[in-house]
Design a protein around this motif. Sequence first.
Motif, PDB file in Angstrom:
ATOM      1  N   VAL A  77     -27.085   8.433 -94.389  1.00 31.86           N
ATOM      2  CA  VAL A  77     -27.313   7.450 -93.331  1.00 31.86           C
ATOM      3  C   VAL A  77     -27.574   6.092 -93.987  1.00 31.86           C
ATOM      4  O   VAL A  77     -28.442   5.976 -94.854  1.00 31.86           O
ATOM      5  CB  VAL A  77     -28.517   7.841 -92.451  1.00 31.86           C
ATOM      6  CG1 VAL A  77     -28.781   6.780 -91.391  1.00 31.86           C
ATOM      7  CG2 VAL A  77     -28.297   9.206 -91.813  1.00 31.86           C
ATOM      8  N   TYR A  78     -26.799   5.099 -93.584  1.00 31.18           N
ATOM      9  CA  TYR A  78     -26.966   3.721 -94.052  1.00 31.18           C
ATOM     10  C   TYR A  78     -27.120   2.826 -92.831  1.00 31.18           C
ATOM     11  O   TYR A  78     -26.587   3.114 -91.763  1.00 31.18           O
ATOM     12  CB  TYR A  78     -25.729   3.252 -94.819  1.00 31.18           C
ATOM     13  CG  TYR A  78     -25.485   3.954 -96.124  1.00 31.18           C
ATOM     14  CD1 TYR A  78     -25.910   3.393 -97.323  1.00 31.18           C
ATOM     15  CD2 TYR A  78     -24.806   5.161 -96.163  1.00 31.18           C
ATOM     16  CE1 TYR A  78     -25.679   4.031 -98.528  1.00 31.18           C
ATOM     17  CE2 TYR A  78     -24.568   5.811 -97.370  1.00 31.18           C
ATOM     18  CZ  TYR A  78     -25.001   5.240 -98.542  1.00 31.18           C
ATOM     19  OH  TYR A  78     -24.762   5.877 -99.729  1.00 31.18           O
ATOM     20  N   SER A  79     -27.826   1.698 -93.010  1.00 40.10           N
ATOM     21  CA  SER A  79     -27.918   0.722 -91.921  1.00 40.10           C
ATOM     22  C   SER A  79     -27.870  -0.688 -92.491  1.00 40.10           C
ATOM     23  O   SER A  79     -28.143  -0.913 -93.670  1.00 40.10           O
ATOM     24  CB  SER A  79     -29.208   0.910 -91.115  1.00 40.10           C
ATOM     25  OG  SER A  79     -30.333   0.497 -91.868  1.00 40.10           O
ATOM     26  N   SER A 117     -30.313  11.481 -96.699  1.00 37.00           N
ATOM     27  CA  SER A 117     -29.477  12.376 -95.906  1.00 37.00           C
ATOM     28  C   SER A 117     -30.070  12.549 -94.527  1.00 37.00           C
ATOM     29  O   SER A 117     -31.291  12.588 -94.363  1.00 37.00           O
ATOM     30  CB  SER A 117     -29.364  13.736 -96.593  1.00 37.00           C
ATOM     31  OG  SER A 117     -28.635  13.600 -97.791  1.00 37.00           O
ATOM     32  N   GLY A 118     -29.186  12.653 -93.537  1.00 35.89           N
ATOM     33  CA  GLY A 118     -29.645  12.920 -92.187  1.00 35.89           C
ATOM     34  C   GLY A 118     -30.085  14.367 -92.063  1.00 35.89           C
ATOM     35  O   GLY A 118     -29.741  15.205 -92.897  1.00 35.89           O
ATOM     36  N   TYR A 152     -26.795  15.830 -82.548  1.00 36.99           N
ATOM     37  CA  TYR A 152     -28.106  15.493 -83.118  1.00 36.99           C
ATOM     38  C   TYR A 152     -28.494  14.092 -82.680  1.00 36.99           C
ATOM     39  O   TYR A 152     -27.636  13.266 -82.364  1.00 36.99           O
ATOM     40  CB  TYR A 152     -28.048  15.526 -84.654  1.00 36.99           C
ATOM     41  CG  TYR A 152     -28.044  16.910 -85.231  1.00 36.99           C
ATOM     42  CD1 TYR A 152     -29.220  17.491 -85.694  1.00 36.99           C
ATOM     43  CD2 TYR A 152     -26.867  17.637 -85.308  1.00 36.99           C
ATOM     44  CE1 TYR A 152     -29.213  18.775 -86.212  1.00 36.99           C
ATOM     45  CE2 TYR A 152     -26.853  18.923 -85.825  1.00 36.99           C
ATOM     46  CZ  TYR A 152     -28.030  19.479 -86.285  1.00 36.99           C
ATOM     47  OH  TYR A 152     -28.032  20.754 -86.796  1.00 36.99           O
ATOM     48  N   PHE A 153     -29.809  13.804 -82.690  1.00 34.60           N
ATOM     49  CA  PHE A 153     -30.278  12.457 -82.385  1.00 34.60           C
ATOM     50  C   PHE A 153     -31.501  12.129 -83.237  1.00 34.60           C
ATOM     51  O   PHE A 153     -32.182  13.011 -83.750  1.00 34.60           O
ATOM     52  CB  PHE A 153     -30.609  12.298 -80.897  1.00 34.60           C
ATOM     53  CG  PHE A 153     -31.808  13.084 -80.461  1.00 34.60           C
ATOM     54  CD1 PHE A 153     -33.084  12.535 -80.529  1.00 34.60           C
ATOM     55  CD2 PHE A 153     -31.667  14.367 -79.973  1.00 34.60           C
ATOM     56  CE1 PHE A 153     -34.197  13.270 -80.128  1.00 34.60           C
ATOM     57  CE2 PHE A 153     -32.762  15.111 -79.572  1.00 34.60           C
ATOM     58  CZ  PHE A 153     -34.034  14.554 -79.648  1.00 34.60           C
ATOM     59  N   SER A 154     -31.760  10.829 -83.361  1.00 31.77           N
ATOM     60  CA  SER A 154     -32.935  10.356 -84.067  1.00 31.77           C
ATOM     61  C   SER A 154     -33.511   9.154 -83.337  1.00 31.77           C
ATOM     62  O   SER A 154     -32.769   8.262 -82.934  1.00 31.77           O
ATOM     63  CB  SER A 154     -32.587   9.955 -85.499  1.00 31.77           C
ATOM     64  OG  SER A 154     -33.729   9.419 -86.151  1.00 31.77           O
ATOM     65  N   LEU A 155     -34.831   9.130 -83.184  1.00 33.29           N
ATOM     66  CA  LEU A 155     -35.496   7.955 -82.622  1.00 33.29           C
ATOM     67  C   LEU A 155     -35.544   6.830 -83.648  1.00 33.29           C
ATOM     68  O   LEU A 155     -35.578   5.662 -83.303  1.00 33.29           O
ATOM     69  CB  LEU A 155     -36.914   8.304 -82.160  1.00 33.29           C
ATOM     70  CG  LEU A 155     -36.981   9.219 -80.948  1.00 33.29           C
ATOM     71  CD1 LEU A 155     -38.406   9.706 -80.725  1.00 33.29           C
ATOM     72  CD2 LEU A 155     -36.472   8.497 -79.713  1.00 33.29           C
ATOM     73  N   ASP A 156     -35.574   7.189 -84.946  1.00 31.76           N
ATOM     74  CA  ASP A 156     -35.607   6.198 -86.015  1.00 31.76           C
ATOM     75  C   ASP A 156     -34.881   6.736 -87.238  1.00 31.76           C
ATOM     76  O   ASP A 156     -35.489   7.330 -88.128  1.00 31.76           O
ATOM     77  CB  ASP A 156     -37.043   5.830 -86.379  1.00 31.76           C
ATOM     78  CG  ASP A 156     -37.107   4.687 -87.379  1.00 31.76           C
ATOM     79  OD1 ASP A 156     -36.042   4.210 -87.844  1.00 31.76           O
ATOM     80  OD2 ASP A 156     -38.226   4.260 -87.706  1.00 31.76           O
ATOM     81  N   PRO A 157     -33.566   6.532 -87.307  1.00 32.23           N
ATOM     82  CA  PRO A 157     -32.779   7.096 -88.401  1.00 32.23           C
ATOM     83  C   PRO A 157     -33.132   6.524 -89.775  1.00 32.23           C
ATOM     84  O   PRO A 157     -32.698   7.045 -90.790  1.00 32.23           O
ATOM     85  CB  PRO A 157     -31.338   6.777 -88.021  1.00 32.23           C
ATOM     86  CG  PRO A 157     -31.399   5.791 -86.937  1.00 32.23           C
ATOM     87  CD  PRO A 157     -32.742   5.857 -86.316  1.00 32.23           C
ATOM     88  N   GLN A 190     -35.948   6.752 -91.085  1.00 39.10           N
ATOM     89  CA  GLN A 190     -37.054   7.562 -91.604  1.00 39.10           C
ATOM     90  C   GLN A 190     -36.608   8.848 -92.294  1.00 39.10           C
ATOM     91  O   GLN A 190     -37.426   9.720 -92.573  1.00 39.10           O
ATOM     92  CB  GLN A 190     -38.040   7.894 -90.476  1.00 39.10           C
ATOM     93  CG  GLN A 190     -38.695   6.674 -89.886  1.00 39.10           C
ATOM     94  CD  GLN A 190     -39.435   5.870 -90.948  1.00 39.10           C
ATOM     95  OE1 GLN A 190     -40.271   6.400 -91.683  1.00 39.10           O
ATOM     96  NE2 GLN A 190     -39.099   4.591 -91.055  1.00 39.10           N
ATOM     97  N   GLY A 191     -35.328   8.996 -92.567  1.00 39.82           N
ATOM     98  CA  GLY A 191     -34.849  10.144 -93.332  1.00 39.82           C
ATOM     99  C   GLY A 191     -34.609  11.383 -92.497  1.00 39.82           C
ATOM    100  O   GLY A 191     -34.621  11.362 -91.262  1.00 39.82           O
ATOM    101  N   SER A 192     -34.411  12.498 -93.187  1.00 38.21           N
ATOM    102  CA  SER A 192     -33.951  13.727 -92.538  1.00 38.21           C
ATOM    103  C   SER A 192     -34.928  14.294 -91.521  1.00 38.21           C
ATOM    104  O   SER A 192     -34.524  14.920 -90.556  1.00 38.21           O
ATOM    105  CB  SER A 192     -33.615  14.788 -93.585  1.00 38.21           C
ATOM    106  OG  SER A 192     -34.762  15.140 -94.307  1.00 38.21           O
ATOM    107  N   SER A 193     -36.223  14.058 -91.702  1.00 37.52           N
ATOM    108  CA  SER A 193     -37.208  14.638 -90.773  1.00 37.52           C
ATOM    109  C   SER A 193     -37.184  13.969 -89.405  1.00 37.52           C
ATOM    110  O   SER A 193     -37.763  14.486 -88.452  1.00 37.52           O
ATOM    111  CB  SER A 193     -38.614  14.556 -91.364  1.00 37.52           C
ATOM    112  OG  SER A 193     -38.985  13.199 -91.527  1.00 37.52           O
TER     113      SER A 193
END
Length: 158
Positions: A17-19, A33-34, A83-88, A90-93
């Motif tokens: 994951v990059y931003s 990694s996601g 899959y989803f993330s509230l804050d990508p 922050q890493g895989s967790s």
Amino acid sequence: GAYVVGGHTEADAVSEVYSTADPTGTTWTFHGSGGFPARAGPGVMPFLGRLWVIAGFGMPQNEFSDPELLYASTRFRLLNDVYFSLDPTQGSSSWALATSAAFFSGGRYGFKMAVHRGQLWVIGGNQYFSYTEVYSSSDGVRWSRIIPTGLNVYKVPS
């Protein structure tokens, strides 16, 4: 900002994951990694304050270098998960599985995505052939087919 999620190298699929918040796109931050299986060709879209990663395809190591081998391989693994993330950042967790079996049977990659009128949309894509189906979801878990298979989505009347 913008995100790049997943993809592949010459050796294998990745879940990186990059931003960037850089308007020129020259400076990117790596977030590890996601928290999802490695994949190429996923759909990635912000929706409901989360970043969503949908489907794509995975492949065992060392089979991406030969395109003929990639598509002929019985190990070319189509994915059908969300899959989803509230804050990508922050890493895989920070990633959670929304569903392991999304709207389409057998998996899909290379589709287009949009957010419109409070819905997440998935348009077209590939399996071992191209699709013209359109699906939408209000929550990323439950999906409805909007346009039946075979309709040319590029010529739909307004």
